[in-house]
Every structure is written in C-alpha cells, then in structure tokens.
Design an enzyme around this catalytic site. Structure first.
Site, short mmCIF file in Angstrom:
data_model
loop_
_atom_site.label_atom_id
_atom_site.label_comp_id
_atom_site.label_asym_id
_atom_site.label_seq_id
_atom_site.Cartn_x
_atom_site.Cartn_y
_atom_site.Cartn_z
N GLN A 1 0.78 -1.03 0.24
CA GLN A 1 0.04 0.10 -0.06
C GLN A 1 1.11 1.16 0.06
O GLN A 1 1.62 1.70 0.81
CB GLN A 1 -0.77 0.03 1.18
CG GLN A 1 -1.89 1.07 1.40
CD GLN A 1 -2.56 1.12 2.81
OE1 GLN A 1 -2.48 -0.30 3.67
NE2 GLN A 1 -3.03 2.04 3.43
N GLY A 2 1.01 2.11 -1.17
CA GLY A 2 1.98 2.87 -1.27
C GLY A 2 1.09 4.28 -1.08
O GLY A 2 0.52 5.07 -1.81
N SER B 1 1.82 6.54 2.19
CA SER B 1 2.66 7.71 3.01
C SER B 1 3.95 7.83 2.22
O SER B 1 4.66 7.24 1.47
CB SER B 1 3.21 7.06 4.32
OG SER B 1 1.97 6.48 5.09
N SER C 1 4.77 -1.31 4.01
CA SER C 1 5.09 -2.48 4.60
C SER C 1 5.30 -3.38 3.36
O SER C 1 4.23 -3.61 2.69
CB SER C 1 3.80 -2.77 5.30
OG SER C 1 3.64 -2.03 6.32
N GLU D 1 -8.76 -1.14 6.78
CA GLU D 1 -7.59 -1.45 7.84
C GLU D 1 -8.15 -1.80 9.21
O GLU D 1 -7.31 -2.13 10.08
CB GLU D 1 -6.51 -0.17 7.98
CG GLU D 1 -5.62 -0.43 6.67
CD GLU D 1 -4.53 0.67 6.77
OE1 GLU D 1 -4.66 1.91 6.52
OE2 GLU D 1 -3.39 0.35 7.33
N SER E 1 -2.42 7.48 12.93
CA SER E 1 -2.09 7.65 14.53
C SER E 1 -2.86 7.77 15.32
O SER E 1 -4.12 8.38 14.89
CB SER E 1 -1.12 8.84 14.64
OG SER E 1 -1.64 10.24 14.64
N GLU F 1 -3.56 10.17 17.48
CA GLU F 1 -4.18 11.51 17.60
C GLU F 1 -5.15 11.72 16.33
O GLU F 1 -6.12 12.57 16.39
CB GLU F 1 -3.03 12.65 17.61
CG GLU F 1 -2.02 12.51 18.72
CD GLU F 1 -1.08 11.49 18.67
OE1 GLU F 1 -0.99 10.57 17.85
OE2 GLU F 1 -0.36 11.34 20.01
C1 LIG Z 1 4.53 -0.65 11.28
C2 LIG Z 1 3.99 0.46 10.48
C3 LIG Z 1 3.48 0.05 9.17
C4 LIG Z 1 3.33 1.23 8.20
N1 LIG Z 1 2.74 0.71 6.88
C5 LIG Z 1 2.37 1.54 5.86
C6 LIG Z 1 2.07 1.16 4.66
O1 LIG Z 1 2.07 -0.24 4.32
N2 LIG Z 1 1.85 2.03 3.64
C7 LIG Z 1 1.88 3.24 3.98
O2 LIG Z 1 1.32 4.15 3.27
N3 LIG Z 1 2.05 3.62 5.20
C8 LIG Z 1 2.50 3.01 6.19
N4 LIG Z 1 2.67 3.45 7.29
C9 LIG Z 1 2.80 4.89 7.78
C10 LIG Z 1 1.58 5.22 8.61
O3 LIG Z 1 0.42 5.43 8.00
C11 LIG Z 1 2.18 6.73 9.07
O4 LIG Z 1 3.27 6.51 9.90
C12 LIG Z 1 0.99 7.42 9.95
O5 LIG Z 1 -0.21 7.67 9.15
C13 LIG Z 1 1.58 8.88 10.28
O6 LIG Z 1 2.33 9.61 9.56
P1 LIG Z 1 3.73 10.10 9.62
O7 LIG Z 1 4.40 8.94 10.16
O8 LIG Z 1 4.08 10.92 8.55
O9 LIG Z 1 3.31 10.97 11.04
P2 LIG Z 1 3.14 12.42 11.11
O10 LIG Z 1 1.76 12.51 10.22
O11 LIG Z 1 4.19 13.49 10.66
O12 LIG Z 1 2.62 12.85 12.47
C14 LIG Z 1 3.63 12.99 13.53
C15 LIG Z 1 3.17 13.13 14.84
O13 LIG Z 1 2.28 14.24 14.67
C16 LIG Z 1 0.66 14.02 14.82
N5 LIG Z 1 -0.28 14.87 14.20
C17 LIG Z 1 0.08 15.04 12.82
N6 LIG Z 1 -0.96 15.75 12.61
C18 LIG Z 1 -1.86 15.94 13.59
C19 LIG Z 1 -3.03 16.86 13.75
N7 LIG Z 1 -3.42 17.36 12.98
N8 LIG Z 1 -3.65 16.81 15.10
C20 LIG Z 1 -2.91 16.26 15.98
N9 LIG Z 1 -1.70 15.29 15.80
C21 LIG Z 1 -1.22 15.43 14.67
C22 LIG Z 1 0.69 12.50 14.45
O14 LIG Z 1 -0.37 11.96 15.52
C23 LIG Z 1 2.02 12.05 15.13
O15 LIG Z 1 2.11 11.95 16.47
C24 LIG Z 1 3.15 2.43 8.54
C25 LIG Z 1 3.47 2.92 9.79
C26 LIG Z 1 4.18 1.98 10.79
C27 LIG Z 1 4.37 2.32 12.09
#
Ligand SMILES: Cc1cc2nc3c(=O)[nH]c(=O)nc-3n(C[C@H](O)[C@H](O)[C@H](O)COP(=O)(O)OP(=O)(O)OC[C@H]3O[C@@H](n4cnc5c(N)ncnc54)[C@H](O)[C@@H]3O)c2cc1C
Length: 376
Positions: free
Chosen positions: A122-123, A125, A157, A240, A357, A359
């Site tokens: 799933q592409g 992020s 992933s 999901e 996440s 939040e």
């Molecule tokens: C084990 C694992 C598997 C994953 N697999 C995939 C996958 O297969 N495909 C894929 O596309 N992605 C995948 N992801 C990515 C995942 O979807 C993202 O990590 C997640 O959506 C958070 O985005 P980010 O990491 O960019 O954090 P950010 O969006 O940068 O967030 C950083 C922090 O800020 C907080 N935050 C951000 N915006 C707000 C807001 N508006 N209000 C309050 N708090 C906020 C967040 O809650 C977090 O604590 C995976 C992640 C993990 C850990």
C-alpha cells in the site's frame, strides 16, 4: 456456507493438517521465513477452498458472508500459523481492487493474492505526508495510454516482497489537495522502481522506502477515475480497521494466554491481568459489531476509528504488562521466547502510529462522529 458449518469444518481441516501447516521455525522467525510460511498456509487454504469463502464469485471466490473470512484469519492466528500483519494485507487491499479496478483486472489479480502466490503493498505515506495524506506529492503525468510516475513513498509494508502496489499519486496541480489524487495498481517489477527496506527497532525490516523514477503505468491500471484517488483511500482505510483488526485481536488474545503461562504468578497481579482482559474484551466486542455491520452490507466509515483507538490502547496495555512481568527477559533474554516477547513488545509501540496515528483517530472521532468542530 453458514458460519457455524464453516467454523467446524475449518477447525477439523486445521486439526487434520496441523503438522504440515505448522511453521518450520520457532518463535516469530525471520521476515523471509514468515513470508514463506504465509504463502504456504494461504496456498493450502486456497486449494482446500477456505480462502475463497466470503469473497465474490467474480474474483474467484465462493461467495458467502465476510464473517467467514473473519473466522479464517482468526483461526489461523490463534493456532500460530500466520502473523496477522502480513496475512491481513489481503483484507485491506482486495476489497479496494474489487470496488475500483476494471472487473477483468480484479478477476485476474485477486485470486493470486488470495492464493498467496502474490503479496501487494500500500503506497500511501511519503516522507512529507503521513497524517496529512491530501498533501501527497508523488506525481503521475499522462503520456499517451500510460501514466508516468515520479516520486517517493515510505513506510511501505512488505514492499520488498510485493508484486503489486496500490499507489496514490498526484495528477492535479499541487494546490488541488484531495481533488487531484489518482489511485493506480502498479507492477513492482516495472523499470524505474527501487525498493529499500528500512531497519526497525523490533528487528524485521518490515517496511521500505520506494522510489519511482519515470515509471510507466498503463492507464487501464487506474483504480476508479482520474482524480478519484481520495475516495479510493477513504474507502480503503476503514478496511484496515475491520477484519484485519479482528485478526489482530485474536493475536492479542493468544499472547495474553501465553503471558499467563510464561510469567511467574507473583509478577502479575489479578487486577492488572483483569484490566487488560477487560480492554481486550471491549475491543473484541466492538470489532465483532464492525464485522457484523460489514456482513450486513453497511458501508464502513469514520466510526472504525473507534476500533483502531481501542486496538492501539489494548495492544500497548497488554505489552506494558509483558514489559513489567517479564522485565528481564524482555530487556536481556536471548532464548527464542524472550526474543519473541521483545520483538512484539517493541512492535506494540507502533500500534498508535500504523493505520493512522492515535491523535488522528481521535480527531476523526471528535470532528466526524461527535461534530465538535474543525481544527483551530
Ligand atoms: C508499522 C507501520 C507500518 C506502516 N505501513 C504503511 C504502509 O504499508 N503504507 C503506507 O502508506 N504507510 C504505512 N505506514 C505509515 C503510517 O500510515 C504513518 O506513519 C502514519 O499515518 C503517521 O504519519 P507520519 O509517520 O507521517 O507522521 P506525521 O503525520 O508526521 O505525525 C507525527 C505526529 O504528529 C501527530 N499529528 C500529525 N497531525 C496532527 C494533527 N492534525 N492533530 C494532532 N496530531 C497530529 C501524529 O499523531 C504523530 O504523533 C506504516 C507505519 C507503521 C508504523
């Protein structure tokens, strides 16, 4: 087939084939071993018909309620035959293919996923785009009868094992936000795609960076219409948090039972065990309701964020208990059981991140379910 009949026939089949389906490794095994095990179990379950139940006939299924799929993943997880993370990708990605791909493409591809012959990723992020998915920048430009894709994804992933990717791209101008996103189904072997696995603190390089350098994707691989990618994403994300999450709940149940075996009785208080048990029970009850709503043909939406919040909270509460009860083993132990507990403890920290996440899930509950207003 009805659920009761399916359940008893499947259990009998699993009992009869226990030895050949068992993983050839102890503990969690390496990621390569887990993927080989997943393909083996899915192949055997497909050949025996089990994996086809609960999916529409037009994609090689045998029909019946999606509850059958829920039970299959639960049974395989409870018996320790598959890891729910890899197994449940099918629950996240196949419904999207069925709803949005050309019917011939879905009919050709979905059986390969069900049979375990292929894995998809799933592409969504990107380095600058996780929670604010509508800002994604991976660009696709029309060129005759193909898209040309350039950009980067991250945290994808199992991309290093995947033959295909459900990819979100930007096809409108940068300011078009969610209106300028298009989804497509990409062959990972296409020239111009580079996959770099990322190490994780729990040990397995489960996710990857994926680079697209002028990658050609035929137009007939578009999922839905051009510019409809946001709807594809919004319809995919609740998956999901439905059957995939039911399978993960089974995994948590199994690990709680194992903890009660592995921990000495003076390292756990009845109150602490009871607290985690109640959380797990509430999660299971909530997820059961979601499975039944899905089986009744209801469209899943933002209410599945509640399921995800419960899952993340329960998973971390369970493994906090593991950390406290098996402290030395989790931190320092070097036998297979200790390594397994340690990897799972560390992985549980990601429960408040993957699939959106904690939040963001709470924001969805506040705004879309409780109508508490927009973000300031
Ligand atoms: C084990 C694992 C598997 C994953 N697999 C995939 C996958 O297969 N495909 C894929 O596309 N992605 C995948 N992801 C990515 C995942 O979807 C993202 O990590 C997640 O959506 C958070 O985005 P980010 O990491 O960019 O954090 P950010 O969006 O940068 O967030 C950083 C922090 O800020 C907080 N935050 C951000 N915006 C707000 C807001 N508006 N209000 C309050 N708090 C906020 C967040 O809650 C977090 O604590 C995976 C992640 C993990 C850990």
């Amino acid at each position: 087939m009805e659920l009761d009949e399916f359940r008893s026939a499947l259990d009998a089949w699993l009992d009869a084939h226990a030895a050949e389906l068992a993983p050839p490794f102890e503990g969690t095994g390496t990621l390569d071993e887990q993927m080989a095990q997943l393909a083996k179990v899915k192949g055997a379950a497909y050949d025996a018909g089990w994996t086809r139940w609960g999916w529409p006939e037009r994609v090689g299924g045998l029909g019946g309620s999606p509850l059958l799929r829920g039970y299959l993943g639960e049974a395989l997880t409870l018996r320790g035959l598959v890891d729910p993370g890899g197994y449940s990708m099918v629950e996240v990605l196949a419904p999207t293919m069925i709803d949005y791909a050309r019917p011939e493409l879905a009919a050709e591809m979905v059986p390969r996923l069900l049979r375990g012959e292929e894995l998809w990723c799933q592409g969504f992020s990107e380095p600058g785009t996780g929670s604010n998915l509508a800002a994604l920048a991976c660009r696709a430009v029309r060129d005759g009868d193909a898209w040309r894709v350039t950009g980067q994804k991250v945290w994808t992933s199992f991309a290093q094992y995947a033959q295909r990717c459900v990819l979100l791209t930007r096809t409108g101008p940068p300011e078009s936000a969610h209106r300028g996103i298009t989804a497509m189904f990409v062959d990972m072997a296409t020239p111009g795609i580079t996959v770099r696995p990322l190490g994780t603190m729990h040990g397995g390089a489960e996710f990857c960076e994926v680079f697209f350098d002028d990658v050609s994707v035929p137009l007939d691989r578009t999922l839905g219409e051009e510019g409809q990618g946001w709807s594809v994403a919004m319809d995919l994300l609740p998956f999901e948090r439905s059957t995939a999450l039911w399978h993960r709940t089974a995994f948590l149940n199994r690990r709680l039972e194992q903890l009660l075996i592995d921990a000495s009785s003076d390292s756990l208080s009845a109150a602490e065990i009871g607290d985690v048990f109640v959380q797990l029970f509430a999660l299971r009850a909530r997820s059961r309701g979601t499975q039944h709503r899905m089986a009744a043909g209801e469209r899943l939406g933002p209410e599945t964020s509640i399921d995800k919040i419960l899952l993340a909270t329960t998973e971390q509460a369970l493994f906090d208990l593991v950390g406290a009860a098996l402290a030395e083993d989790v931190a320092l132990g070097d036998d297979t059981a200790a390594e397994q507990w340690r990897a799972q403890y560390l992985y549980s920290r990601a429960a408040t991140i993957y699939g959106g996440s904690a939040e963001i899930q709470r924001n969805i509950v506040a705004r879309r379910l409780l109508d508490l207003g927009a973000e300031a």
